[in-house]
Design an enzyme around this catalytic site. Structure first.
Site, PDB file in Angstrom:
ATOM      1  CD  GLU A  63     -23.736  59.883   5.794  1.00 59.18           C
ATOM      2  OE1 GLU A  63     -23.559  60.172   4.592  1.00 59.18           O
ATOM      3  OE2 GLU A  63     -24.771  60.215   6.417  1.00 59.18           O
ATOM      4  CG  ASP A  68     -30.196  58.911   4.924  1.00 63.13           C
ATOM      5  OD1 ASP A  68     -29.162  58.241   5.095  1.00 63.13           O
ATOM      6  OD2 ASP A  68     -30.204  60.162   4.864  1.00 63.13           O
TER       7      ASP A  68
HETATM    8  N1  TRP Z   1     -26.649  59.851   3.596  1.00 62.91           N
HETATM    9  C1  TRP Z   1     -26.396  60.652   2.423  1.00 62.91           C
HETATM   10  C2  TRP Z   1     -26.551  62.104   2.777  1.00 62.91           C
HETATM   11  O1  TRP Z   1     -27.305  62.417   3.657  1.00 62.91           O
HETATM   12  C3  TRP Z   1     -27.383  60.284   1.338  1.00 62.91           C
HETATM   13  C4  TRP Z   1     -26.893  60.619  -0.004  1.00 62.91           C
HETATM   14  C5  TRP Z   1     -27.134  61.739  -0.712  1.00 62.91           C
HETATM   15  C6  TRP Z   1     -26.066  59.832  -0.791  1.00 62.91           C
HETATM   16  N2  TRP Z   1     -26.521  61.672  -1.900  1.00 62.91           N
HETATM   17  C7  TRP Z   1     -25.856  60.517  -1.968  1.00 62.91           C
HETATM   18  C8  TRP Z   1     -25.498  58.594  -0.580  1.00 62.91           C
HETATM   19  C9  TRP Z   1     -25.071  59.957  -2.961  1.00 62.91           C
HETATM   20  C10 TRP Z   1     -24.725  58.057  -1.569  1.00 62.91           C
HETATM   21  C11 TRP Z   1     -24.491  58.742  -2.741  1.00 62.91           C
HETATM   22  O2  TRP Z   1     -25.917  62.949   2.185  1.00 62.91           O
HETATM   23 ZN    ZN Z   2     -28.536  61.175   5.142  1.00 65.02          ZN
END
Ligand code: TRP
Ligand code: ZN
Ligand code: CA
Length: 438
Positions: free
Chosen positions: A172, A138
């Site tokens: 993000e 991630d």
């Molecule tokens: N970077 C996202 C986060 O920390 C990871 C993630 C969680 C995600 N659920 C998701 C990415 C669903 C894509 C779709 O929340």
């Molecule tokens: Zn994340």
């Protein structure tokens, strides 16, 4: 034998129009023409390259206090790392700055030159980690797969119908901050040019599922058919819709899609049946210090990286001009006046099978009255392809053009000759170079 002075005067005065009509175009057997575009399948994305990017991102985290988080030195170092690779591959890159929590953040945008500027296909991934770790699944995983796909676009010399853009988002993890900023500063006329945005956030989870976002139907189907083609079942992504950067695009009406291999949610026994692994979290190291290069399932990363490339190739309706092998002889060969034929030879090696139906024959003959010269291509077995006939009226200088020859009945490897013979007295010249492009 030497009647040349009157002949020149007559030819210029009496045959000028005929020369324009008959002498300018090369022989009908070999018309110079543009290469036709060929449809191409996406390349296999080398897993080793994607993993090397992850190793490099891990090293960046290690050298910067263990993370690549917004506002920390490891984030900007990650941007610089990705940017350098894209710049070297011929992308037009831009680093976009924004401020969040009193700290400067950065998005990296890379445009691949060409394509229809009114149809933009974009792929992106967030490049920041949380502060507790290196963020290799991630989202080093999505960042590396998008980077390697961009590099593959460059290696292939892809000439897509659509304009390709790639993005790496900052902050993000703090609420889709970078991607919101990017979309927010786009004028509505620019937003309207997007044909789609593809998001890749966590695509190498250690206990993976294969999830496809169910947003734009065309994008969704593109991913589903890729996985169907390799016999891998998929499910619709439900672990928090809108939890990644595609939401920023979707919110302004841009068609979106993407892939995901799972975060903290637990894999069900039905999913274990389907995909293997264990009935534990898809990523037990989600947002933790153990999200390192050890926290990656290579098979998932490999399949998803290939799916990224498949989507970019097929959704941009790309065509390629293959690089083409070039063989050239630049040694000068004098062409005797009204005399015997001479040749320039290139030895073709390492080409499998026959020559192409569109063999490119680059001819550079310097001559003071090119109509005198008959030019042929001679294949290794002696077959003759006339490139240019004799013409008493073509008084122009030089034969400098590229002919396209259907040489598909000839074995490619061997000694190919450019043969030139001067068939009228007075003006002379020489073969300057002879080039074959397979
Ligand atoms: N970077 C996202 C986060 O920390 C990871 C993630 C969680 C995600 N659920 C998701 C990415 C669903 C894509 C779709 O929340
Ligand atoms: Zn994340
Ligand atoms: Ca001559």
């Amino acid at each position: 034998m030497n009647l040349s002075v009157p002949r020149r005067a007559t030819a210029v005065a009496g045959l000028a129009l005929a020369g324009l009509l008959a002498g300018v175009a090369p022989a009908a057997t070999a018309q110079p023409q543009a290469a036709p575009a060929a449809a191409a399948a996406a390349p296999d994305i080398p897993l080793a390259n994607v993993k090397q990017h992850l190793t490099d991102l891990q090293s960046i985290a290690n050298a910067n206090g263990g993370n690549r988080a917004h506002g920390r030195t490891g984030y900007k170092a990650s941007v610089d790392f990705v940017k350098a690779k894209l710049d070297a591959a011929g992308f037009t890159t831009a680093v976009q700055q924004f401020t969040y929590n009193g700290t400067t953040g950065y998005n990296l945008i890379a445009d691949w030159p060409g394509g229809d500027p009114n149809q933009v296909l974009m792929a992106g991934a967030h490049l920041d980690s949380v502060s507790s770790g290196a963020g290799i699944n991630d989202n080093g995983s999505g960042s590396a797969a998008v980077l390697e796909t961009a590099l593959a676009v460059s290696r292939a010399g892809l000439q897509p119908a659509k304009h390709l853009r790639f993005g790496w988002w900052g902050a993000e993890e703090l609420g889709l901050v970078g991607s919101k900023y990017y979309v927010g500063q786009l004028p509505s006329t620019e937003r309207a040019k997007f044909s789609g945005y593809l998001n890749f956030d966590m695509i190498g989870s250690p206990n993976p599922g294969y999830f496809v976002y169910d947003d734009d139907p065309t994008i969704e189907q593109t991913f589903k058919s890729y996985f169907a083609g390799i016999g891998v079942p998929t499910e619709i992504e439900t672990e928090g819709d809108g939890r990644s950067d595609h939401a920023s695009f979707k919110n302004v009406g841009i068609p979106v899609g993407g892939l995901f291999t799972g975060a903290s949610r637990v894999k069900t026994s039905a999913q274990v049946q389907k995909w293997g692994g264990t009935a534990t979290a898809f990523d037990r190291c989600y947002h933790s210090s153990c999200d390192t290069t050890a926290n990656i399932n290579d098979t998932a990363l490999d399949r998803n990286s290939d799916a990224v490339a498949h989507a970019i190739w097929s959704l941009s309706a790309g065509t390629t001009t293959p690089p083409g092998k070039v063989f050239e002889n630049t040694a000068d060969v004098a062409i005797p006046d009204n005399g015997a034929a001479v040749t320039s030879t290139v030895d073709v090696t390492g080409v499998t099978g026959n020559a192409p139906a569109t063999l490119k024959v680059g001819v550079d003959i310097v001559h003071t009255w090119r109509g005198d010269v008959v030019v042929d291509l001679v294949a290794p077995d002696g077959s003759v392809y006339n490139l240019k006939p004799f013409s008493s009226s073509d008084s122009a200088d030089n034969v400098q053009t590229t002919y396209t020859v259907n040489a598909s009945s000839e074995v490619a490897n061997g000694a190919w000759k450019l043969r030139a013979q001067d068939k009228a007295a007075q003006d002379t010249g020489y073969i300057n170079s002879f080039k074959l492009t397979f």
